[in-house]
Motif scaffolding. Sequence first.
Motif, short mmCIF file in Angstrom:
data_model
loop_
_atom_site.label_atom_id
_atom_site.label_comp_id
_atom_site.label_asym_id
_atom_site.label_seq_id
_atom_site.Cartn_x
_atom_site.Cartn_y
_atom_site.Cartn_z
N LEU A 99 0.69 -1.18 0.02
CA LEU A 99 0.04 0.17 0.24
C LEU A 99 0.87 1.41 0.08
O LEU A 99 2.25 0.91 0.86
CB LEU A 99 -1.28 -0.16 1.28
N GLN A 100 0.58 1.91 -1.18
CA GLN A 100 1.05 3.41 -0.75
C GLN A 100 -0.01 4.80 0.38
O GLN A 100 -0.18 4.47 1.84
CB GLN A 100 1.27 4.08 -1.98
N CYS A 101 -0.86 5.04 -0.30
CA CYS A 101 -2.08 5.97 0.32
C CYS A 101 -2.58 5.29 1.92
O CYS A 101 -2.99 5.81 2.54
CB CYS A 101 -2.91 6.92 -0.21
N GLY A 102 -2.92 3.78 0.97
CA GLY A 102 -3.83 2.76 2.02
C GLY A 102 -5.46 2.80 1.58
O GLY A 102 -5.98 2.08 2.50
N PHE A 103 -5.57 3.67 0.91
CA PHE A 103 -7.72 3.94 0.44
C PHE A 103 -7.98 2.50 0.29
O PHE A 103 -9.36 2.45 0.60
CB PHE A 103 -7.85 5.10 -0.48
N CYS A 104 -6.67 2.19 -0.97
CA CYS A 104 -7.45 1.03 -1.72
C CYS A 104 -7.33 -0.69 -1.02
O CYS A 104 -8.65 -1.61 -0.61
CB CYS A 104 -7.55 0.25 -3.16
N CYS A 136 -6.27 0.53 -7.52
CA CYS A 136 -5.09 0.82 -6.82
C CYS A 136 -4.67 2.39 -8.12
O CYS A 136 -3.95 2.00 -8.39
CB CYS A 136 -4.49 0.20 -6.07
N ARG A 137 -4.71 3.53 -6.99
CA ARG A 137 -4.04 4.17 -7.65
C ARG A 137 -2.75 5.20 -7.20
O ARG A 137 -1.95 5.27 -8.02
CB ARG A 137 -4.93 5.75 -7.54
N CYS A 138 -2.19 3.94 -6.63
CA CYS A 138 -0.35 4.70 -5.65
C CYS A 138 -0.11 3.00 -6.36
O CYS A 138 1.25 3.75 -7.54
CB CYS A 138 -1.09 4.26 -4.90
N THR A 139 -0.12 1.98 -6.54
CA THR A 139 1.19 0.92 -6.11
C THR A 139 1.25 -0.19 -7.49
O THR A 139 2.31 -0.63 -7.97
CB THR A 139 0.50 -0.18 -5.18
S1 FES Z 1 -2.76 2.57 -1.65
FE1 FES Z 1 -3.78 4.22 -2.78
S2 FES Z 1 -5.43 3.29 -4.30
FE2 FES Z 1 -4.09 2.15 -3.32
#
Ligand code: FES
Length: 161
Positions: A99-104, A136-139
Amino acid sequence: MSRHSIKLKLNGEERESEVESRLLLVHFIREELNLTGTHIGCDTTSCGACTVLLNGTPVKSCTVFAVQAAGAEITTVEGLATNGNLHPIQEGFMSEHGLQCGFCTPGMMMTSSALLRDNADPTEEEIRWAISGNLCRCTGYVNIVKAVRYAAEKMKEGGNG
Ligand code: FES
Ligand code: FES
């Protein structure tokens, strides 16, 4: 607006409540039961951030009315750990930097935990297929796949799950 009395089991605990017909399950979980681990991303069945298990099946809780969960067993991310021990999928996301932002992440973990229950040794392709409804928009997904594989190995060794 009509109201309905519902009973359900949430993370193993019996809950009873009176809900409006139009109340979405995700709002019921977050706002009435104060379990905010289940996220709301799109509210339109696209992102999977709101995924919970309904009688063991991953569902997007922004697409289910609370009344439809009457009599069901719901598991949210708060119900993954048992007796203070993280579920292997939680350990996997932590160890493999899934995870990065953790939202997903809560939704990803709920979907993946159901996959691992049904398929103890999923291939990368099977993992990617299983999480294809979770965005997921980050990983870039690479570490998410590694996290699920980590959990599969851990569960093979007899870890919690
Ligand atoms: S970790 Fe940011 S949307 Fe998946
Ligand atoms: S908030 Fe439910 S799918 Fe995006």
